[in-house]
Design an enzyme around this catalytic site. Structure first.
Site, PDB file in Angstrom:
ATOM      1  N   HIS A   3      -8.477 -30.179  18.711  1.00  0.00           N
ATOM      2  CA  HIS A   3      -7.386 -31.144  18.575  1.00  0.00           C
ATOM      3  C   HIS A   3      -7.881 -32.439  17.926  1.00  0.00           C
ATOM      4  O   HIS A   3      -7.339 -32.907  16.929  1.00  0.00           O
ATOM      5  CB  HIS A   3      -6.789 -31.428  19.956  1.00  0.00           C
ATOM      6  CG  HIS A   3      -5.612 -32.348  19.941  1.00  0.00           C
ATOM      7  ND1 HIS A   3      -4.311 -31.896  19.986  1.00  0.00           N
ATOM      8  CD2 HIS A   3      -5.532 -33.699  19.858  1.00  0.00           C
ATOM      9  CE1 HIS A   3      -3.490 -32.936  19.943  1.00  0.00           C
ATOM     10  NE2 HIS A   3      -4.200 -34.048  19.861  1.00  0.00           N
ATOM     11  N   GLU A   4      -8.936 -32.992  18.496  1.00  0.00           N
ATOM     12  CA  GLU A   4      -9.446 -34.265  17.975  1.00  0.00           C
ATOM     13  C   GLU A   4     -10.044 -34.074  16.577  1.00  0.00           C
ATOM     14  O   GLU A   4     -10.005 -34.982  15.753  1.00  0.00           O
ATOM     15  CB  GLU A   4     -10.468 -34.873  18.937  1.00  0.00           C
ATOM     16  CG  GLU A   4      -9.938 -35.151  20.356  1.00  0.00           C
ATOM     17  CD  GLU A   4      -8.612 -35.917  20.399  1.00  0.00           C
ATOM     18  OE1 GLU A   4      -8.315 -36.679  19.444  1.00  0.00           O
ATOM     19  OE2 GLU A   4      -7.864 -35.738  21.383  1.00  0.00           O
TER      20      GLU A   4
HETATM   21 ZN    ZN Z   1      -3.372 -35.984  19.473  1.00  0.00          ZN
END
Ligand code: ZN
Length: 500
Positions: free
Chosen positions: A264-265
């Site tokens: 995600h990051e």
């Molecule tokens: Zn996010």
């Protein structure tokens, strides 16, 4: 570059440097700072915020802007310098609409409110948090008045996260998504649950981090210009386009937590590492909006990272890393396991199908508060009613109910919808890539990500914040935000997994 544009850019670069220095301090605060550093860190951050704000809202900015505007007017409409002048003017107009004394009171009360929320949440006492939340709603309403709006006061609040988006558009999208997602959740609940026991075995943090970073690098995250650290709430942050950091947290007894947080990051970081160098040290050197940013974190985490292709390609590697833990697990088991759909109380732990329903509930409550149709004292009850209606689960306390998120305590109203719409935009962009660049599918199946990344770089990342979100959506997808691709994606993916 003419003199006036250079002067403007130099001035903005200094402001940018102050803000990025604050980001370094903020990153350190979340990662390595000893607890004792909290007070001096708060002082330092508040000094930097004050300097940044006063430098930006100074008459000098307006003067340099006016001088540069005269010279950029004849440039093509999408020229970097012309857009820089236009966007900075928009930011400046907005920032100067709130009186300084109001901003100071709001920010002080917001930190008190966040503190109160932390304590109230621990004690599960909505009653003690209530007056603070009421104050925060009051500030939001007042801010909306100062900012001004055409149709709805909520439009003025949305603007901070999604410039130009209207409340009516959010409603329209949610009206399409809500019934379809509620129905899909209901249908999936009737099917047998996938096996997930193996996700809760012991996975040492060090090996989790190594595997996660292998994936991040495969996606194209440049670790010469970034690094991974540990933070209680994972985030990505930027100190400049050549230093974009990510963080994760490890749960040694639940593998997906850190694995998907890193993906995600990484999605956020890929966006920031690939903004055009020509926009560096300007307010345009970051992602376009919250929706666009979340569209990328979700695309890499879910559309790519939770796909069957992905695990067919990478499961062998994962099993080499954790041979004992995964000895009795097949690729198919693993793929289904990490895509389990299960209505739960907590938004940040929600799967792809139920996630947006958590957001819709929050949006409806925010709207009710801003329209004066809902009172703060009624929130716990309203929360339970909506959870039951949308997800079929009800929290037994307020800690894991209405008090679970930090956002409202700090006065962030208008942020939530962009999470759900980020999912929607991610699926829409993915459909666009597949139709314009069909070979991407085969590449992903082979674990090759440079084609997808290259397309996203060229058509999205490089532009930074140069275009308004709506214009960027048109440029990219040829149409505005559309919930249908997301519904198609959910139905086909989870229909296949659950055999419906
Ligand atoms: Zn996010």
């Amino acid at each position: 570059m003419t003199k006036a544009i250079k002067n403007l850019r130099d001035h903005l670069a200094e402001i940018h440097d102050l803000a990025r220095a604050a980001s370094v301090l903020g990153w350190d605060q979340q990662t390595y700072m000893p607890r004792g550093g909290a007070e001096s860190r708060a002082d330092q951050l508040s000094t930097l915020a004050r300097l940044t704000h006063s430098k930006f809202t100074s008459s000098k900015t307006r003067r340099l802007l006016d001088q540069a505007a005269a010279e950029t007017a004849p440039l093509p409409a999408d020229h970097d310098d012309r857009r820089l002048v236009e966007i900075v003017r928009m930011d400046l107009d907005r920032e100067t609409k709130l009186p300084g004394s109001f901003v100071a009171r709001w920010s002080r009360d917001a930190s008190l409110s966040t503190e109160a929320w932390r304590e109230a949440r621990q004690a599960d006492s909505f009653r003690s948090y209530r007056p603070h939340l009421k104050k925060m709603v009051g500030y939001a309403l007042k801010a909306a008045e100062y900012y001004g709006y055409e149709d709805h006061p909520y439009d003025a609040l949305l603007f901070d996260y999604e410039a130009g988006m209207k409340t009516a558009e959010v409603k329209a999208a949610f009206d399409v998504l809500r019934p379809a997602q509620v129905e899909l959740v209901r249908k999936l609940a009737e099917r047998p649950e996938p096996r997930t026991d193996f996700l809760r075995r012991h996975y040492p943090a060090g090996a989790q981090g190594e595997f996660g970073m292998k994936i991040a690098k495969a996606f194209g995250y440049d670790t010469n210009r970034g690094r991974l650290d540990v933070a209680p709430h994972p985030f990505a942050t930027k100190f400049g386009r050549n230093d974009v950091r990510i963080t994760t947290r490890y749960d040694e007894n639940f593998l997906p937590s850190s694995l998907f947080a890193i993906m995600h990051e990484t999605g956020h970081a890929l966006y920031e590492q690939n903004v055009s160098p020509g926009l560096d040290r300007t307010p345009l050197s970051r992602g376009c909006s919250s929706i666009f940013h979340e569209s990328q974190s979700r695309l890499w985490e879910n559309v790519v990272g939770r796909s069957r292709h992905f695990w067919e390609r990478h499961f062998g590697d994962l099993r080499d890393t954790f041979p004992e833990q995964l000895s009795d697990v097949s690729v198919d088991d693993f793929y289904r396991g990490v895509n389990q759909v299960k209505p739960s109380l907590i938004r940040v732990e929600a799967d792809e199908v139920t996630y947006n329903l958590h957001i819709m509930l929050r949006f409806e409550i925010e709207l009710g508060l801003i329209e004066g149709k809902v009172e703060v004292k009624d929130l716990p009850e309203l929360w339970r009613t909506k959870m039951e209606e949308y997800l079929g689960v009800t929290p037994s306390d307020d800690k894991d109910g209405v008090m679970q998120d930090i956002h409202w305590s700090g006065g962030s109203i208008g942020y939530f919808p962009t999470y759900a719409l980020g999912n929607v935009m991610g699926a829409q962009i993915y459909e666009t890539v597949m139709s314009r660049r069909p070979e991407t599918r085969g590449e992903l199946a082979r674990g090759e990500y440079t084609g997808l990344l290259g397309w996203l770089k060229e058509n999205l990342y490089t532009h930074g914040r140069k275009f308004m979100p709506r214009d960027l959506a048109m440029k990219l997808n040829g149409k505005p935000l559309d919930p249908k691709p997301y519904l198609r994606y959910l139905t086909s993916k989870f229909g296949e997994i659950y055999g419906i």
